[in-house]
Write a protein that holds these residues in place. Structure first.
Motif, mmCIF file in Angstrom:
data_model
loop_
_atom_site.group_PDB
_atom_site.id
_atom_site.type_symbol
_atom_site.label_atom_id
_atom_site.label_comp_id
_atom_site.label_asym_id
_atom_site.label_seq_id
_atom_site.Cartn_x
_atom_site.Cartn_y
_atom_site.Cartn_z
ATOM 1 N N ILE A 1 0.972 -1.050 -0.189
ATOM 2 C CA ILE A 1 -0.187 0.092 -0.050
ATOM 3 C C ILE A 1 1.114 1.267 -0.053
ATOM 4 C CG2 ILE A 1 -1.274 1.187 0.749
ATOM 5 C CD1 ILE A 1 -2.858 -1.544 2.674
ATOM 6 N N VAL A 2 0.640 2.286 -0.912
ATOM 7 C CA VAL A 2 1.478 3.269 -0.723
ATOM 8 C C VAL A 2 0.790 4.347 -0.995
ATOM 9 C CG1 VAL A 2 2.928 4.898 -2.362
ATOM 10 C CG2 VAL A 2 2.895 2.500 -2.289
ATOM 11 N N ASN A 3 0.697 5.569 -0.267
ATOM 12 C CA ASN A 3 -0.592 6.323 -0.014
ATOM 13 C C ASN A 3 0.578 7.651 -0.521
ATOM 14 O OD1 ASN A 3 -1.832 5.098 1.143
ATOM 15 N ND2 ASN A 3 -1.020 5.731 3.878
ATOM 16 N N VAL A 4 0.307 8.324 -1.407
ATOM 17 C CA VAL A 4 0.603 9.924 -1.905
ATOM 18 C C VAL A 4 0.493 10.853 -0.796
ATOM 19 C CG1 VAL A 4 1.181 11.463 -4.469
ATOM 20 C CG2 VAL A 4 0.608 8.144 -3.877
ATOM 21 N N SER A 5 1.588 11.137 -0.456
ATOM 22 C CA SER A 5 1.739 12.376 0.853
ATOM 23 C C SER A 5 1.970 13.871 -0.138
ATOM 24 C CB SER A 5 3.002 11.631 2.010
ATOM 25 O OG SER A 5 2.429 12.863 2.694
ATOM 26 N N SER A 6 3.059 14.661 1.203
ATOM 27 C CA SER A 6 3.365 15.477 -0.453
ATOM 28 C C SER A 6 4.871 15.542 0.907
ATOM 29 C CB SER A 6 2.275 16.860 -0.195
ATOM 30 O OG SER A 6 3.533 18.129 0.197
ATOM 31 N N GLY A 7 5.826 16.498 0.378
ATOM 32 C CA GLY A 7 6.452 16.941 1.293
ATOM 33 C C GLY A 7 6.278 18.434 2.608
ATOM 34 N N VAL A 8 4.711 18.599 1.845
ATOM 35 C CA VAL A 8 4.545 19.815 3.176
ATOM 36 C C VAL A 8 3.865 18.912 4.496
ATOM 37 C CG1 VAL A 8 4.081 21.589 1.553
ATOM 38 C CG2 VAL A 8 2.105 20.036 1.970
ATOM 39 N N ALA A 9 3.955 17.371 4.405
ATOM 40 C CA ALA A 9 3.641 17.088 6.079
ATOM 41 C C ALA A 9 4.942 16.726 6.264
ATOM 42 C CB ALA A 9 3.034 15.825 5.276
ATOM 43 N N SER A 10 5.277 17.614 6.267
ATOM 44 C CA SER A 10 7.250 16.853 7.185
ATOM 45 C C SER A 10 6.609 18.238 8.323
ATOM 46 C CB SER A 10 7.931 16.936 6.624
ATOM 47 O OG SER A 10 9.054 17.164 7.272
ATOM 48 N N LEU A 11 6.546 17.986 9.524
ATOM 49 C CA LEU A 11 6.430 18.527 10.825
ATOM 50 C C LEU A 11 7.857 19.256 11.110
ATOM 51 C CD1 LEU A 11 3.691 17.138 13.144
ATOM 52 C CD2 LEU A 11 3.860 19.145 11.215
ATOM 53 N N ALA A 12 8.749 18.323 10.760
ATOM 54 C CA ALA A 12 9.891 18.579 11.227
ATOM 55 C C ALA A 12 10.612 20.294 10.018
ATOM 56 C CB ALA A 12 10.977 17.522 10.776
ATOM 57 N N ARG A 13 9.950 19.821 8.986
ATOM 58 C CA ARG A 13 10.435 20.925 7.620
ATOM 59 C C ARG A 13 10.172 22.159 8.039
ATOM 60 N NH1 ARG A 13 11.715 17.059 2.317
ATOM 61 N NH2 ARG A 13 13.232 16.014 2.819
ATOM 62 N N GLN A 14 8.662 21.751 7.925
ATOM 63 C CA GLN A 14 7.528 22.937 8.263
ATOM 64 C C GLN A 14 8.046 24.049 9.387
ATOM 65 O OE1 GLN A 14 4.785 24.647 7.200
ATOM 66 N NE2 GLN A 14 4.232 22.466 5.501
ATOM 67 N N ALA A 15 9.269 23.047 11.169
ATOM 68 C CA ALA A 15 9.031 23.976 11.566
ATOM 69 C C ALA A 15 10.051 24.686 11.905
ATOM 70 C CB ALA A 15 8.754 23.525 12.801
ATOM 71 N N ASP A 16 11.119 24.476 11.265
ATOM 72 C CA ASP A 16 12.655 24.705 10.865
ATOM 73 C C ASP A 16 13.348 25.736 9.935
ATOM 74 O OD1 ASP A 16 15.143 24.974 9.958
ATOM 75 O OD2 ASP A 16 15.922 22.913 9.778
#
Length: 245
Positions: free
Chosen positions: A141-156
């Motif tokens: 199973i593969v769920n197509v997500s997005s880089g904007v889902a990364s809380l680590a990146r959003q908070a950096d």
């Protein structure tokens, strides 16, 4: 029963979803094109078949219980098993200038609609297809997500993550969290489930803005859909590897 692996890709009538279907088809999978629009779905199937892919379509609205249940019944009657599920269908919701979604002025109906497609739709489809996936010797199973889902990146503050997208980005973070819970539940069953980031791809979803082609955007999902039995599960990937949560 045929040894050909069957893959369902939701939202496969265009863009990244179509290229995931085409890529899996080129690897020998029988591809099921799941899409709401009858004309676009059948056009995609015809295009895939013209390229030599074993493909057929099923009507599928991921926000509708009856539509999803009927799609599962159609696949069961036709194939009896499902080996790969790619949850690709997704929406962003209305955007302001420069793709912004201001959280302080966000319409809650927009949030509900985005979550219904991007999260509840994935749960709805996954659970409906699970009986068929469990019949596969190597379900993926593969769920197509997005880089904007990364809380680590959003908070950096040192990482350029793009505009504030208060409906779309959290929906993909929610999707990633759900992916982890499925992975925990599936531990030891042979079902591998992961999230894939396609990157910024030039499709109608992005207004054809982006440095990546749909084929490039499909690559990570295709790789995760064809993992070996000892492959990872419950992780979040882009082309370069694991994305920080």
């Amino acid at each position: 029963m045929s040894e050909t692996r069957t893959a369902l890709v939701t939202g496969a009538n265009k863009g990244i979803g179509y290229e995931i279907a085409a890529g899996l088809g080129a690897l020998g999978h029988r591809v099921v094109v799941g899409a709401r629009d009858d004309i676009r779905r059948e056009t995609a199937v015809e295009k895939l078949r013209a390229a030599g892919v074993d493909a057929y379509g099923v009507p599928l609205d991921v926000t509708g219980d009856q539509s999803v249940s009927e799609a599962a019944r159609l696949i069961e009657r036709r194939a009896g098993v499902l080996d790969v599920l790619v949850n690709n269908a997704g929406i962003s919701g209305p955007m302001g200038p420069d793709w912004t979604q201001d959280p302080s002025a966000l319409d809650l109906d927009v949030v509900r609609a985005v979550v219904d497609t991007n999260v509840l739709g994935v749960i709805r489809v996954t659970n409906a297809m699970l009986p068929l996936l469990r019949r596969s010797p190597a379900p993926r199973i593969v769920n197509v997500s997005s880089g904007v889902a990364s809380l680590a990146r959003q908070a950096d503050p040192d990482i350029e993550i793009g505009p504030v997208m208060a409906a779309y980005a959290p929906s993909k973070s929610f999707l990633n969290a759900v992916t982890v819970q499925y992975a925990r539940q599936f531990a030891g069953t042979g079902i591998l489930i992961n999230a894939a980031c396609p990157g910024l791809v030039a499709t109608d979803f992005t207004g054809f803005f982006g440095s990546r082609t749909p084929e490039q955007g499909a690559a990570t999902a295709i790789r995760l859909a064809t993992l070996p039995d000892d492959g990872p599960t419950g992780s979040f990937f882009e082309d370069e590897g694991v994305i920080p949560w």
